[in-house]
Design a protein around this motif. Structure first.
Motif, PDB file in Angstrom:
ATOM      1  N   ALA A 145       0.822  -1.215   0.000  1.00 25.77           N
ATOM      2  CA  ALA A 145       0.000   0.000   0.000  1.00 25.77           C
ATOM      3  C   ALA A 145       0.856   1.265   0.000  1.00 25.77           C
ATOM      4  CB  ALA A 145      -0.924  -0.003   1.208  1.00 25.77           C
ATOM      5  N   GLY A 146       2.162   1.102   0.091  1.00 26.44           N
ATOM      6  CA  GLY A 146       3.051   2.260   0.059  1.00 26.44           C
ATOM      7  C   GLY A 146       3.199   2.975   1.382  1.00 26.44           C
ATOM      8  N   LEU A 147       2.873   2.313   2.498  1.00 22.94           N
ATOM      9  CA  LEU A 147       2.868   2.981   3.802  1.00 22.94           C
ATOM     10  C   LEU A 147       4.165   2.813   4.581  1.00 22.94           C
ATOM     11  CD1 LEU A 147      -0.763   2.201   5.055  1.00 22.94           C
ATOM     12  CD2 LEU A 147       0.061   4.127   3.677  1.00 22.94           C
ATOM     13  N   LEU A 148       5.151   2.108   4.030  1.00 23.48           N
ATOM     14  CA  LEU A 148       6.384   1.859   4.783  1.00 23.48           C
ATOM     15  C   LEU A 148       7.566   2.708   4.324  1.00 23.48           C
ATOM     16  CD1 LEU A 148       6.272  -2.022   5.304  1.00 23.48           C
ATOM     17  CD2 LEU A 148       5.472  -0.201   6.816  1.00 23.48           C
ATOM     18  N   VAL A 197       9.955   2.181  13.592  1.00 20.67           N
ATOM     19  CA  VAL A 197      11.316   1.640  13.688  1.00 20.67           C
ATOM     20  C   VAL A 197      11.864   1.297  12.305  1.00 20.67           C
ATOM     21  CG1 VAL A 197      12.679  -0.318  14.530  1.00 20.67           C
ATOM     22  CG2 VAL A 197      11.051   0.820  16.053  1.00 20.67           C
ATOM     23  N   HIS A 198      11.022   0.741  11.444  1.00 18.19           N
ATOM     24  CA  HIS A 198      11.460   0.460  10.067  1.00 18.19           C
ATOM     25  C   HIS A 198      11.890   1.752   9.369  1.00 18.19           C
ATOM     26  CE1 HIS A 198      11.486  -1.098   5.962  1.00 18.19           C
ATOM     27  NE2 HIS A 198      10.683  -0.110   5.625  1.00 18.19           N
ATOM     28  N   GLY A 251      14.022  -1.776  -2.160  1.00 17.57           N
ATOM     29  CA  GLY A 251      13.372  -2.893  -1.494  1.00 17.57           C
ATOM     30  C   GLY A 251      12.959  -2.565  -0.073  1.00 17.57           C
ATOM     31  N   MET A 252      13.737  -1.710   0.596  1.00 16.83           N
ATOM     32  CA  MET A 252      13.424  -1.298   1.956  1.00 16.83           C
ATOM     33  C   MET A 252      12.243  -0.336   1.987  1.00 16.83           C
ATOM     34  SD  MET A 252      17.461  -0.885   2.908  1.00 16.83           S
ATOM     35  CE  MET A 252      17.278   0.204   4.313  1.00 16.83           C
ATOM     36  N   LEU A 253      12.267   0.644   1.111  1.00 20.60           N
ATOM     37  CA  LEU A 253      11.211   1.663   1.129  1.00 20.60           C
ATOM     38  C   LEU A 253       9.896   1.145   0.572  1.00 20.60           C
ATOM     39  CD1 LEU A 253      13.190   4.867   0.074  1.00 20.60           C
ATOM     40  CD2 LEU A 253      12.782   3.927   2.361  1.00 20.60           C
ATOM     41  N   GLU A 254       9.961   0.173  -0.314  1.00 23.58           N
ATOM     42  CA  GLU A 254       8.738  -0.430  -0.845  1.00 23.58           C
ATOM     43  C   GLU A 254       8.172  -1.497   0.077  1.00 23.58           C
ATOM     44  OE1 GLU A 254       9.969  -1.740  -4.684  1.00 23.58           O
ATOM     45  OE2 GLU A 254      10.334   0.316  -5.406  1.00 23.58           O
ATOM     46  N   GLY A 286      12.936  -3.621   8.317  1.00 23.31           N
ATOM     47  CA  GLY A 286      14.151  -3.333   9.062  1.00 23.31           C
ATOM     48  C   GLY A 286      13.981  -3.230  10.555  1.00 23.31           C
ATOM     49  N   GLY A 287      15.105  -3.444  11.259  1.00 23.74           N
ATOM     50  CA  GLY A 287      15.208  -3.228  12.696  1.00 23.74           C
ATOM     51  C   GLY A 287      16.369  -2.284  12.969  1.00 23.74           C
TER      52      GLY A 287
END
Length: 384
Positions: A51-54, A92-93, A115-118, A123-124
């Motif tokens: 959904a693009g929320l991260l 935290v991500h 890959g992280m932003l999508e 992440g921790g």
């Protein structure tokens, strides 16, 4: 109880409406069962990622949402109002993505950041240690370069890792030298050989997302996963903390809003002595104070976020927002339990969970005593 929000663009309003819809459909129906059973919501963060929320607060060119921080924080508040553990893990991500975004090379960002932003890789953030919580400069976990310089051997223990054992990567801070300039940052894969995790902490709240210790037993991390230069670790860590504190302020405000909404709904339904209990002045005034505290918390974190969006200093304002919002959440959730009386003390109503969730928010991302220290130092003048 809907929040009347002031958003900067129609696009932001649509995004917030989407976040509310997802929170109502995906978070609210699942929170009670997972929190009670202390089970991880498998697949939920992938849904938020699709959904693009991260990655909302990061640029679109890297796979992010390109949203102002004030919009991202209001989305985070909506998530927290339904499920605090998920919102905190989302915060935290976002924090864990900062080192690579702000200090990584162009090649590193191109390789890992999308890959992280999508949200394809969660992440921790691995900064704290058993003996080094607020005092990050006293880290003892070591990162020693191998003889051929192709990797670092990590040895030591890290603590209080949100998403520990579940995350795909960790922004890891370890000692490569002596003193404050002897800490470096690494983008460490979660599946690294020689990395293991302890049993999840038995927490008062936020039980659906694990918090664990991590044990690095001579694990090798490739040298090209070092972010920034050797010794730059504390600068990298601290550069992210102000933004992370705003994330916790937004989460705390969401929990407080949920508690207020539950208390108001109950007070409008429950009757005593032939009147709704909200019509009794003593209780009505208590609810008014709760509403004012939530409004003040929201206004404070938004002020700090807008300063950040304008490129202005916001460190003192971020600490003030974290302090005010989390103290407000503790007070509002406690008062919500009082409004519901005996029912508030049972698990048949969510306000007892809100109270348990609020407590930790006064502790992590720097205790509120540390926030007072940051604020007081910001008041010291250097004029002679």
């Amino acid at each position: 109880m809907d929040v009347d929000r002031l958003l900067p663009t129609p696009e932001a309003a649509d995004l917030l409406a989407l976040a509310r819809e997802i929170a109502d459909k995906e978070l609210a129906p699942r929170v009670d069962a997972h929190e009670a059973a202390e089970t991880y919501p498998e697949g939920l963060f992938a849904t938020l990622g699709r959904a693009g929320l991260l990655g909302l607060a990061y640029p679109e060119e890297h796979g992010g949402g390109g949203q102002p921080y004030e919009v991202y924080l209001q989305v985070l508040e909506e998530l927290a109002a339904r499920w605090a553990a998920v919102a905190v893990a989302t915060s935290v991500h976002t924090l864990a993505c900062h080192p690579l975004y702000a200090f990584g090379t162009a090649e590193q960002k191109e390789r890992w950041l999308p890959g992280m932003l999508e949200g394809r890789r969660i992440g921790g953030y691995s900064l704290s240690e058993p003996q080094a919580g607020s005092d990050a400069a006293s880290l003892s976990c070591k990162a020693e370069a191998t003889a051929d310089g192709t990797a670092y051997r990590i040895t030591g223990t890290k603590a209080w890792i949100t998403h520990g054992g579940k995350a795909d990567f960790y922004s890891l801070f370890a000692r490569t030298g002596a003193g404050n300039r002897g800490v470096s940052c690494f983008l460490a894969p979660g599946a690294t050989e020689g990395l293991s995790f302890g049993k999840p902490e038995r927490k008062m709240g936020l039980q659906a997302v694990p918090t664990t210790s991590a044990y690095w037993d001579g694990a090798l991390v490739d040298a090209d996963r070092r972010i920034g230069s050797e010794g730059q670790g504390l600068q990298i860590a601290f550069s992210a903390l102000d933004s992370g504190r705003l994330g916790i302020a937004a989460c705390a405000t969401g929990v407080a809003q949920a508690a207020l909404s539950a208390a108001v709904a109950y007070a409008n339904e429950r009757t005593t002595f032939g009147r709704k209990i909200i019509d009794h002045q003593g209780l009505g005034f208590l609810l008014a104070d709760m509403a004012a505290a939530v409004d003040a918390a929201r206004a404070t974190y938004l002020d700090a976020a807008r300063r950040r969006d304008l490129g202005r200093p916001f460190s003192r304002q971020a600490s003030a927002a974290k302090l005010i919002a989390t103290d407000a959440a503790m007070k509002v959730t406690t008062d919500a339990v009082q409004v519901l009386g005996g029912y508030g003390y049972t698990r048949d109503f969510p306000v007892e969970r809100y109270m348990r969730e609020a407590k930790i928010m006064q502790i992590f991302e720097g205790t509120n005593q540390i926030q007072r220290l940051v604020i007081s130092r910001g008041l010291i003048t250097t004029e002679k």
